[in-house]
Design a protein around this motif. Structure first.
Motif, PDB file in Angstrom:
ATOM      1  N   GLN A  36      16.304 -15.631 -28.816  1.00  0.00           N
ATOM      2  CA  GLN A  36      16.514 -14.199 -28.953  1.00  0.00           C
ATOM      3  C   GLN A  36      15.266 -13.424 -28.519  1.00  0.00           C
ATOM      4  O   GLN A  36      15.362 -12.346 -27.912  1.00  0.00           O
ATOM      5  CB  GLN A  36      16.861 -13.866 -30.410  1.00  0.00           C
ATOM      6  N   ARG A  37      14.097 -13.959 -28.828  1.00  0.00           N
ATOM      7  CA  ARG A  37      12.851 -13.290 -28.436  1.00  0.00           C
ATOM      8  C   ARG A  37      12.745 -13.182 -26.916  1.00  0.00           C
ATOM      9  O   ARG A  37      12.364 -12.142 -26.376  1.00  0.00           O
ATOM     10  CB  ARG A  37      11.657 -14.068 -28.992  1.00  0.00           C
ATOM     11  N   PHE A  38      13.087 -14.246 -26.225  1.00  0.00           N
ATOM     12  CA  PHE A  38      13.035 -14.277 -24.762  1.00  0.00           C
ATOM     13  C   PHE A  38      13.966 -13.217 -24.177  1.00  0.00           C
ATOM     14  O   PHE A  38      13.582 -12.442 -23.298  1.00  0.00           O
ATOM     15  CB  PHE A  38      13.446 -15.673 -24.282  1.00  0.00           C
ATOM     16  N   ILE A  39      15.185 -13.152 -24.692  1.00  0.00           N
ATOM     17  CA  ILE A  39      16.188 -12.207 -24.192  1.00  0.00           C
ATOM     18  C   ILE A  39      15.805 -10.774 -24.524  1.00  0.00           C
ATOM     19  O   ILE A  39      15.897  -9.873 -23.683  1.00  0.00           O
ATOM     20  CB  ILE A  39      17.576 -12.552 -24.775  1.00  0.00           C
ATOM     21  N   GLU A  40      15.367 -10.546 -25.760  1.00  0.00           N
ATOM     22  CA  GLU A  40      15.012  -9.183 -26.172  1.00  0.00           C
ATOM     23  C   GLU A  40      13.828  -8.648 -25.363  1.00  0.00           C
ATOM     24  O   GLU A  40      13.811  -7.474 -24.979  1.00  0.00           O
ATOM     25  CB  GLU A  40      14.683  -9.146 -27.664  1.00  0.00           C
ATOM     26  N   ASP A  41      12.839  -9.508 -25.113  1.00  0.00           N
ATOM     27  CA  ASP A  41      11.697  -9.069 -24.316  1.00  0.00           C
ATOM     28  C   ASP A  41      12.145  -8.693 -22.903  1.00  0.00           C
ATOM     29  O   ASP A  41      11.631  -7.734 -22.315  1.00  0.00           O
ATOM     30  CB  ASP A  41      10.630 -10.161 -24.257  1.00  0.00           C
ATOM     31  N   TYR A  42      13.083  -9.455 -22.368  1.00  0.00           N
ATOM     32  CA  TYR A  42      13.613  -9.127 -21.039  1.00  0.00           C
ATOM     33  C   TYR A  42      14.348  -7.794 -21.070  1.00  0.00           C
ATOM     34  O   TYR A  42      14.155  -6.938 -20.192  1.00  0.00           O
ATOM     35  CB  TYR A  42      14.557 -10.237 -20.563  1.00  0.00           C
ATOM     36  N   PHE A  43      15.182  -7.581 -22.073  1.00  0.00           N
ATOM     37  CA  PHE A  43      15.945  -6.330 -22.170  1.00  0.00           C
ATOM     38  C   PHE A  43      15.023  -5.126 -22.329  1.00  0.00           C
ATOM     39  O   PHE A  43      15.222  -4.083 -21.699  1.00  0.00           O
ATOM     40  CB  PHE A  43      16.919  -6.397 -23.352  1.00  0.00           C
ATOM     41  N   ILE A  44      14.015  -5.255 -23.188  1.00  0.00           N
ATOM     42  CA  ILE A  44      13.084  -4.144 -23.407  1.00  0.00           C
ATOM     43  C   ILE A  44      12.321  -3.839 -22.116  1.00  0.00           C
ATOM     44  O   ILE A  44      12.122  -2.673 -21.751  1.00  0.00           O
ATOM     45  CB  ILE A  44      12.119  -4.468 -24.558  1.00  0.00           C
ATOM     46  N   TRP A  45      11.890  -4.894 -21.428  1.00  0.00           N
ATOM     47  CA  TRP A  45      11.183  -4.714 -20.158  1.00  0.00           C
ATOM     48  C   TRP A  45      12.073  -3.994 -19.144  1.00  0.00           C
ATOM     49  O   TRP A  45      11.647  -3.042 -18.495  1.00  0.00           O
ATOM     50  CB  TRP A  45      10.756  -6.089 -19.642  1.00  0.00           C
ATOM     51  N   GLN A  46      13.316  -4.420 -19.039  1.00  0.00           N
ATOM     52  CA  GLN A  46      14.245  -3.783 -18.103  1.00  0.00           C
ATOM     53  C   GLN A  46      14.535  -2.328 -18.492  1.00  0.00           C
ATOM     54  O   GLN A  46      14.758  -1.468 -17.634  1.00  0.00           O
ATOM     55  CB  GLN A  46      15.554  -4.566 -18.041  1.00  0.00           C
ATOM     56  N   SER A  47      14.543  -2.049 -19.792  1.00  0.00           N
ATOM     57  CA  SER A  47      14.863  -0.691 -20.242  1.00  0.00           C
ATOM     58  C   SER A  47      13.861   0.322 -19.706  1.00  0.00           C
ATOM     59  O   SER A  47      14.214   1.477 -19.441  1.00  0.00           O
ATOM     60  CB  SER A  47      14.914  -0.635 -21.776  1.00  0.00           C
ATOM     61  N   ALA A  48      12.607  -0.093 -19.549  1.00  0.00           N
ATOM     62  CA  ALA A  48      11.593   0.819 -18.999  1.00  0.00           C
ATOM     63  C   ALA A  48      11.948   1.207 -17.577  1.00  0.00           C
ATOM     64  O   ALA A  48      11.819   2.380 -17.184  1.00  0.00           O
ATOM     65  CB  ALA A  48      10.219   0.148 -19.043  1.00  0.00           C
ATOM     66  N   LYS A  49      12.414   0.241 -16.796  1.00  0.00           N
ATOM     67  CA  LYS A  49      12.785   0.527 -15.408  1.00  0.00           C
ATOM     68  C   LYS A  49      13.964   1.489 -15.341  1.00  0.00           C
ATOM     69  O   LYS A  49      13.939   2.478 -14.597  1.00  0.00           O
ATOM     70  CB  LYS A  49      13.129  -0.775 -14.676  1.00  0.00           C
ATOM     71  N   PHE A  50      15.006   1.205 -16.122  1.00  0.00           N
ATOM     72  CA  PHE A  50      16.190   2.054 -16.087  1.00  0.00           C
ATOM     73  C   PHE A  50      15.890   3.460 -16.594  1.00  0.00           C
ATOM     74  O   PHE A  50      16.429   4.444 -16.083  1.00  0.00           O
ATOM     75  CB  PHE A  50      17.322   1.413 -16.896  1.00  0.00           C
ATOM     76  N   ALA A  51      15.018   3.566 -17.580  1.00  0.00           N
ATOM     77  CA  ALA A  51      14.673   4.887 -18.115  1.00  0.00           C
ATOM     78  C   ALA A  51      13.983   5.735 -17.048  1.00  0.00           C
ATOM     79  O   ALA A  51      14.297   6.923 -16.873  1.00  0.00           O
ATOM     80  CB  ALA A  51      13.780   4.738 -19.346  1.00  0.00           C
ATOM     81  N   HIS A  52      13.043   5.143 -16.324  1.00  0.00           N
ATOM     82  CA  HIS A  52      12.326   5.901 -15.299  1.00  0.00           C
ATOM     83  C   HIS A  52      13.213   6.195 -14.084  1.00  0.00           C
ATOM     84  O   HIS A  52      13.072   7.257 -13.462  1.00  0.00           O
ATOM     85  CB  HIS A  52      11.062   5.154 -14.876  1.00  0.00           C
ATOM     86  N   LEU A  53      14.105   5.293 -13.748  1.00  0.00           N
ATOM     87  CA  LEU A  53      15.032   5.560 -12.651  1.00  0.00           C
ATOM     88  C   LEU A  53      15.986   6.697 -13.017  1.00  0.00           C
ATOM     89  O   LEU A  53      16.297   7.556 -12.182  1.00  0.00           O
ATOM     90  CB  LEU A  53      15.822   4.295 -12.307  1.00  0.00           C
TER      91      LEU A  53
ATOM     92  N   PHE B 120      18.130   9.803  -3.100  1.00  0.00           N
ATOM     93  CA  PHE B 120      17.414   8.531  -3.000  1.00  0.00           C
ATOM     94  C   PHE B 120      16.011   8.732  -2.453  1.00  0.00           C
ATOM     95  O   PHE B 120      15.030   8.210  -2.991  1.00  0.00           O
ATOM     96  CB  PHE B 120      18.194   7.565  -2.109  1.00  0.00           C
ATOM     97  N   ARG B 121      15.883   9.492  -1.388  1.00  0.00           N
ATOM     98  CA  ARG B 121      14.598   9.680  -0.730  1.00  0.00           C
ATOM     99  C   ARG B 121      13.596  10.416  -1.611  1.00  0.00           C
ATOM    100  O   ARG B 121      12.388  10.241  -1.475  1.00  0.00           O
ATOM    101  CB  ARG B 121      14.788  10.415   0.605  1.00  0.00           C
ATOM    102  N   LEU B 122      14.088  11.239  -2.504  1.00  0.00           N
ATOM    103  CA  LEU B 122      13.204  11.975  -3.407  1.00  0.00           C
ATOM    104  C   LEU B 122      12.951  11.200  -4.701  1.00  0.00           C
ATOM    105  O   LEU B 122      11.835  11.192  -5.225  1.00  0.00           O
ATOM    106  CB  LEU B 122      13.828  13.336  -3.732  1.00  0.00           C
ATOM    107  N   ALA B 123      13.993  10.528  -5.212  1.00  0.00           N
ATOM    108  CA  ALA B 123      13.886   9.863  -6.513  1.00  0.00           C
ATOM    109  C   ALA B 123      13.132   8.534  -6.451  1.00  0.00           C
ATOM    110  O   ALA B 123      12.431   8.177  -7.400  1.00  0.00           O
ATOM    111  CB  ALA B 123      15.275   9.645  -7.103  1.00  0.00           C
ATOM    112  N   GLN B 124      13.283   7.784  -5.366  1.00  0.00           N
ATOM    113  CA  GLN B 124      12.608   6.479  -5.297  1.00  0.00           C
ATOM    114  C   GLN B 124      11.095   6.603  -5.453  1.00  0.00           C
ATOM    115  O   GLN B 124      10.487   5.874  -6.266  1.00  0.00           O
ATOM    116  CB  GLN B 124      12.959   5.750  -3.994  1.00  0.00           C
ATOM    117  N   PRO B 125      10.438   7.516  -4.726  1.00  0.00           N
ATOM    118  CA  PRO B 125       8.986   7.653  -4.933  1.00  0.00           C
ATOM    119  C   PRO B 125       8.627   8.092  -6.348  1.00  0.00           C
ATOM    120  O   PRO B 125       7.617   7.640  -6.906  1.00  0.00           O
ATOM    121  CB  PRO B 125       8.592   8.727  -3.898  1.00  0.00           C
ATOM    122  N   MET B 126       9.439   8.988  -6.937  1.00  0.00           N
ATOM    123  CA  MET B 126       9.183   9.423  -8.310  1.00  0.00           C
ATOM    124  C   MET B 126       9.231   8.234  -9.275  1.00  0.00           C
ATOM    125  O   MET B 126       8.330   8.043 -10.106  1.00  0.00           O
ATOM    126  CB  MET B 126      10.225  10.453  -8.749  1.00  0.00           C
ATOM    127  N   ALA B 127      10.288   7.433  -9.164  1.00  0.00           N
ATOM    128  CA  ALA B 127      10.456   6.289 -10.062  1.00  0.00           C
ATOM    129  C   ALA B 127       9.379   5.239  -9.828  1.00  0.00           C
ATOM    130  O   ALA B 127       8.810   4.690 -10.777  1.00  0.00           O
ATOM    131  CB  ALA B 127      11.843   5.680  -9.877  1.00  0.00           C
TER     132      ALA B 127
END
Length: 261
Positions: A223-240, A120-127
């Motif tokens: 669907q556009r609202f939901i998909e934009d949210y999912f795509i936005w969240q995917s960036a966070k999960f990918a970097h984490l 956690f201490r190493l990965a949080q700053p990286m992400a």
């Protein structure tokens, strides 16, 4: 504590703040989180002005989420560190995302992180460093941005998405059940005026609405609202996920398998 990430601007500030704090080297007493470093970071990101960043630090100290590190050799430099309660809050946030990633692919990230806090201490700053520079995450789509840039709007948006039991990706609209602005206002202590402003633009753009007049009945999201949210969240999960694997590789840690546990 949840208000520290309740808007996207505060999310960027808080994550950047922790990134600086967790990189502190005990052998360098002036390293880590200082007011100067934080203000420079906030201004570089465009997340806050000098005065706003300074006020934010003062607020965190007042609420005992940050404290001064004693015996700093240069009295002109104020070095801060997270208190136990804020560290535990960020640690819980990080582990929660590891658990979500595990549910996607059957991994054991959460279990491995719980066994060794160095991850956690190493990965949080990286992400955090990667995400504040990631255009997809830093600048959310306009469809959901009206919520995210509003104070507490991020919490409201996450609440709406969490009400979806399932998502038919072929449907134009997906219903989230009955939702009232009074309920949201009471639950998140948001003024009715602020809530109406958040929802009005989304309604006018055809991104969400209610099945009955005067915002009654079940809420639907496009669907556009939901998909934009999912795509936005995917960036966070990918970097984490990337930060987790970089941290375990750096530390020479082998992921604990679910079978072995």
């Amino acid at each position: 504590m949840s208000r520290l990430k309740a808007s996207h601007r505060k999310w960027l500030l808080t994550q950047s703040l922790f990134s600086l704090a967790l990189r502190r080297n005990p052998e360098d007493p002036l390293s880590g989180l200082t007011a100067t470093r934080f203000i420079e970071t906030a201004m570089r990101l465009g997340a806050a002005s000098r005065n706003t960043a300074t006020a934010y630090l003062a607020e965190l100290v007042a609420y005992k989420f940050l404290r001064d590190i004693p015996d700093v050799p240069d009295k002109r430099v104020r070095v801060l560190e997270p208190t136990e309660i804020s560290l535990e809050g960020m640690r819980s946030w990080f582990h929660g995302h590891m658990a979500c990633l595990d549910r996607l692919d059957g991994g054991a990230r959460e279990r491995t992180c719980l066994a060794d806090d160095r991850i956690f201490r190493l990965a949080q700053p990286m992400a955090a460093d990667a995400l504040v520079e990631e255009p997809l995450w830093r600048d959310p789509p306009e469809t959901i941005g009206h919520f995210l840039w509003s104070d507490l709007g991020g919490m409201i948006l996450h609440d709406l998405i969490a009400r979806l039991d399932s998502v038919d990706r072929s449907a134009d609209r997906v219903f989230a059940g009955p939702v009232t602005l009074v309920e949201l206002s009471d639950g998140y202590q948001v003024s009715a005026t602020n809530l109406k402003r958040m929802f009005k633009k989304a309604e006018s753009d055809g991104l969400l609405g209610w099945e009955l007049p005067r915002r009654r009945g079940n809420l639907w999201m496009s669907q556009r609202f939901i998909e934009d949210y999912f795509i936005w969240q995917s960036a966070k999960f990918a970097h984490l996920d990337l930060a987790y694997h970089q941290a375990t590789a750096t530390l020479g840690i082998v992921e604990t398998t679910v079978a072995a546990a």
